[in-house]
Write an enzyme that holds these catalytic residues in place. Sequence first.
Site, PDB file in Angstrom:
ATOM      1  N   GLY A  52     133.853  27.623-109.242  1.00 32.59           N
ATOM      2  CA  GLY A  52     132.563  28.118-110.360  1.00 32.59           C
ATOM      3  C   GLY A  52     133.265  26.129-111.058  1.00 32.59           C
ATOM      4  N   VAL A  96     131.880  33.049-103.874  1.00 30.01           N
ATOM      5  CA  VAL A  96     133.565  34.733-103.920  1.00 30.01           C
ATOM      6  C   VAL A  96     133.701  35.454-103.916  1.00 30.01           C
ATOM      7  CG1 VAL A  96     134.651  31.922-105.087  1.00 30.01           C
ATOM      8  CG2 VAL A  96     134.103  33.974-106.779  1.00 30.01           C
ATOM      9  N   ASN A 105     138.670  29.768-110.780  1.00 27.51           N
ATOM     10  CA  ASN A 105     137.943  29.901-112.219  1.00 27.51           C
ATOM     11  C   ASN A 105     136.538  31.320-112.121  1.00 27.51           C
ATOM     12  OD1 ASN A 105     136.636  28.389-115.085  1.00 27.51           O
ATOM     13  ND2 ASN A 105     135.453  28.046-113.552  1.00 27.51           N
ATOM     14  N   TYR A 132     134.366  43.471-116.444  1.00 22.01           N
ATOM     15  CA  TYR A 132     134.796  42.359-116.627  1.00 22.01           C
ATOM     16  C   TYR A 132     136.648  42.795-117.296  1.00 22.01           C
ATOM     17  CZ  TYR A 132     134.763  37.227-118.670  1.00 22.01           C
ATOM     18  OH  TYR A 132     135.639  36.577-118.924  1.00 22.01           O
ATOM     19  N   LYS A 183     139.610  41.238-115.351  1.00 26.30           N
ATOM     20  CA  LYS A 183     139.889  40.165-114.818  1.00 26.30           C
ATOM     21  C   LYS A 183     142.119  40.730-115.705  1.00 26.30           C
ATOM     22  CE  LYS A 183     137.732  37.032-115.769  1.00 26.30           C
ATOM     23  NZ  LYS A 183     137.565  35.630-115.349  1.00 26.30           N
ATOM     24  N   ILE A 204     135.137  30.688-125.850  1.00 31.40           N
ATOM     25  CA  ILE A 204     134.672  29.707-125.475  1.00 31.40           C
ATOM     26  C   ILE A 204     133.590  28.609-125.341  1.00 31.40           C
ATOM     27  CG2 ILE A 204     134.960  27.379-123.276  1.00 31.40           C
ATOM     28  CD1 ILE A 204     137.875  28.320-125.072  1.00 31.40           C
TER      29      ILE A 204
HETATM   30  P1  NAP Z   1     129.498  30.340-116.971  1.00 31.60           P
HETATM   31  O1  NAP Z   1     129.791  28.665-117.331  1.00 31.60           O
HETATM   32  O2  NAP Z   1     128.673  30.851-116.517  1.00 31.60           O
HETATM   33  O3  NAP Z   1     129.565  29.234-114.987  1.00 31.60           O
HETATM   34  C1  NAP Z   1     130.459  29.564-114.416  1.00 31.60           C
HETATM   35  C2  NAP Z   1     130.854  29.568-113.198  1.00 31.60           C
HETATM   36  O4  NAP Z   1     131.411  30.287-112.766  1.00 31.60           O
HETATM   37  C3  NAP Z   1     129.507  28.390-112.754  1.00 31.60           C
HETATM   38  O5  NAP Z   1     129.976  27.317-112.189  1.00 31.60           O
HETATM   39  C4  NAP Z   1     129.197  30.000-111.387  1.00 31.60           C
HETATM   40  O6  NAP Z   1     128.682  28.886-110.010  1.00 31.60           O
HETATM   41  C5  NAP Z   1     130.182  29.760-110.971  1.00 31.60           C
HETATM   42  N1  NAP Z   1     130.393  31.019-109.852  1.00 31.60           N
HETATM   43  C6  NAP Z   1     129.376  32.103-110.573  1.00 31.60           C
HETATM   44  N2  NAP Z   1     129.619  33.474-109.435  1.00 31.60           N
HETATM   45  C7  NAP Z   1     130.367  32.351-108.830  1.00 31.60           C
HETATM   46  C8  NAP Z   1     130.363  32.806-107.318  1.00 31.60           C
HETATM   47  N3  NAP Z   1     130.043  34.298-106.821  1.00 31.60           N
HETATM   48  N4  NAP Z   1     130.883  31.661-106.335  1.00 31.60           N
HETATM   49  C9  NAP Z   1     131.501  31.124-106.860  1.00 31.60           C
HETATM   50  N5  NAP Z   1     130.463  30.372-107.986  1.00 31.60           N
HETATM   51  C10 NAP Z   1     130.413  31.243-108.863  1.00 31.60           C
HETATM   52  O7  NAP Z   1     131.175  30.388-117.177  1.00 31.60           O
HETATM   53  P2  NAP Z   1     132.085  30.009-118.320  1.00 31.60           P
HETATM   54  O8  NAP Z   1     131.955  30.014-119.659  1.00 31.60           O
HETATM   55  O9  NAP Z   1     132.441  28.579-117.522  1.00 31.60           O
HETATM   56  O10 NAP Z   1     133.688  31.222-117.354  1.00 31.60           O
HETATM   57  C11 NAP Z   1     133.995  30.542-116.549  1.00 31.60           C
HETATM   58  C12 NAP Z   1     135.747  31.641-116.186  1.00 31.60           C
HETATM   59  O11 NAP Z   1     135.855  31.646-117.696  1.00 31.60           O
HETATM   60  C13 NAP Z   1     134.919  32.742-115.786  1.00 31.60           C
HETATM   61  O12 NAP Z   1     136.119  33.436-115.564  1.00 31.60           O
HETATM   62  C14 NAP Z   1     135.097  33.671-117.203  1.00 31.60           C
HETATM   63  O13 NAP Z   1     134.712  35.334-116.893  1.00 31.60           O
HETATM   64  C15 NAP Z   1     136.296  32.637-117.891  1.00 31.60           C
HETATM   65  N6  NAP Z   1     136.182  33.125-118.964  1.00 31.60           N
HETATM   66  C16 NAP Z   1     134.859  32.516-120.012  1.00 31.60           C
HETATM   67  C17 NAP Z   1     135.566  32.233-121.678  1.00 31.60           C
HETATM   68  C18 NAP Z   1     134.272  32.296-122.348  1.00 31.60           C
HETATM   69  O14 NAP Z   1     134.153  32.332-123.658  1.00 31.60           O
HETATM   70  N7  NAP Z   1     132.946  31.436-121.971  1.00 31.60           N
HETATM   71  C19 NAP Z   1     136.149  33.258-121.932  1.00 31.60           C
HETATM   72  C20 NAP Z   1     137.230  34.238-121.284  1.00 31.60           C
HETATM   73  C21 NAP Z   1     137.745  33.973-119.944  1.00 31.60           C
HETATM   74  P3  NAP Z   1     126.311  28.106-109.817  1.00 31.60           P
HETATM   75  O15 NAP Z   1     126.628  27.787-111.427  1.00 31.60           O
HETATM   76  O16 NAP Z   1     126.731  27.379-108.911  1.00 31.60           O
HETATM   77  O17 NAP Z   1     126.197  29.410-111.054  1.00 31.60           O
END
Ligand code: NAP
Length: 249
Positions: free
Chosen positions: A13, A65, A91, A156, A160, A189
Site C-alpha cells: 500500500g 493483499v 501498511n 477495523y 488491527k 494521520i
Molecule cells: P490511504 O491513504 O487510504 O492509502 C491506503 C493504501 O493502501 C493505498 O496505497 C492503497 O493502494 C493501499 N491498499 C488498499 N487496499 C489494498 C489492497 N487490497 N492491496 C494492496 N494495497 C492496498 O490510507 P492511509 O491513511 O495511508 O493508511 C495506511 C495504513 O495506516 C493502513 O493500514 C491504515 O489502516 C493505517 N492507519 C491509518 C491511520 C490514519 O489516520 N490515516 C491511522 C491508523 C492506522 P491504492 O492506492 O492502489 O488503492
Amino acid sequence: MSRLEGKIALVTGASRGIGAAIARRLAEEGADVAVNYSGSEQAAREVVSFVEGAGGRAVALQADVADSAACQALVDTCIERLGGLDILVNNAGITRDNLLVRMSDEEWNAVIATNLGGVFAVTRAAGKHMMKHRAGAIVNVSSVVALVGNRGQCNYAAAKAGVIALTKSVAKELAPRGVRANAVAPGFIETDMTGDLPDAVREAAREQIALKSFGAPEDVAAAVAFLVSDDAQYITGQVIAVDGGMTFV
Ligand code: NAP
C-alpha cells in the site's frame, strides 16, 4: 542519512498516504524499494520515480493483499526484480465503517481479509526468505483503535488488534532466526483515509490528542525507519504509538 544503505524493502500500500511516505523515507535512508499498490498505478509510479531520484532502485508491483496467492507472488517478484528482501512493511489497509448492528458480512470480511489476512499472507511469504537468510526486519502498521476500540469500527479495530497479536507471535517465532518484528499504531494521520471525515468528528478527535494536532504520514514513516534500522537491533515484539499522545495512560 544512510542507515539503510544496501537494504531491499517491500512496502505494501505504498502508492498513497502513510505507505508512500514510508517508501520515500526508506529510500532517503538508502534502501531500494518495491512499491506495492492495489489500483493506483500512476501514484505508485510517482513513488518509484522519487526512490530513483534519491539514488535507489525501485519497482511498482500490483497486488491485492487480500488475495493470498497474490501475496506470495508479490514477495517472489520483489526478490526476483530487486535481488532480495531485507525489510517488510505491511501498511496496506482499508476501512468499511459501520455500527455493529448494521455491519454487513461483506464489510466485516473485506476489512479482516485486507488488514489482517494481508499481513499474514505477505509476512508468511517474506518470513520464509528472511529465515533462510537469518536476517530481516518487519514492521506492521496497526492503529490506536486496536488498543482502545472505536465506535463504528469493530471490523477495523479487531483486524488491527489481530495485527498486534500476529506481530508479537511472529517476533517470538522468528527471533531465533535473526528476524525482528514490531508494529506502529498511528493515531489520527492526515491522509485520504481521514480526509472525508466531517469537521465535527475531526474536532472531537483533536480534543483527544495531547499535542492538539493531527499527525502527518512522515511522522509514522520516521518511526518505521527507526524500527527497521540497526538502531533498533535490540527491539522486537513492540508496538509504538505514533499518536500525538492520544492513548497513553
Ligand atoms: P490511504 O491513504 O487510504 O492509502 C491506503 C493504501 O493502501 C493505498 O496505497 C492503497 O493502494 C493501499 N491498499 C488498499 N487496499 C489494498 C489492497 N487490497 N492491496 C494492496 N494495497 C492496498 O490510507 P492511509 O491513511 O495511508 O493508511 C495506511 C495504513 O495506516 C493502513 O493500514 C491504515 O489502516 C493505517 N492507519 C491509518 C491511520 C490514519 O489516520 N490515516 C491511522 C491508523 C492506522 P491504492 O492506492 O492502489 O488503492
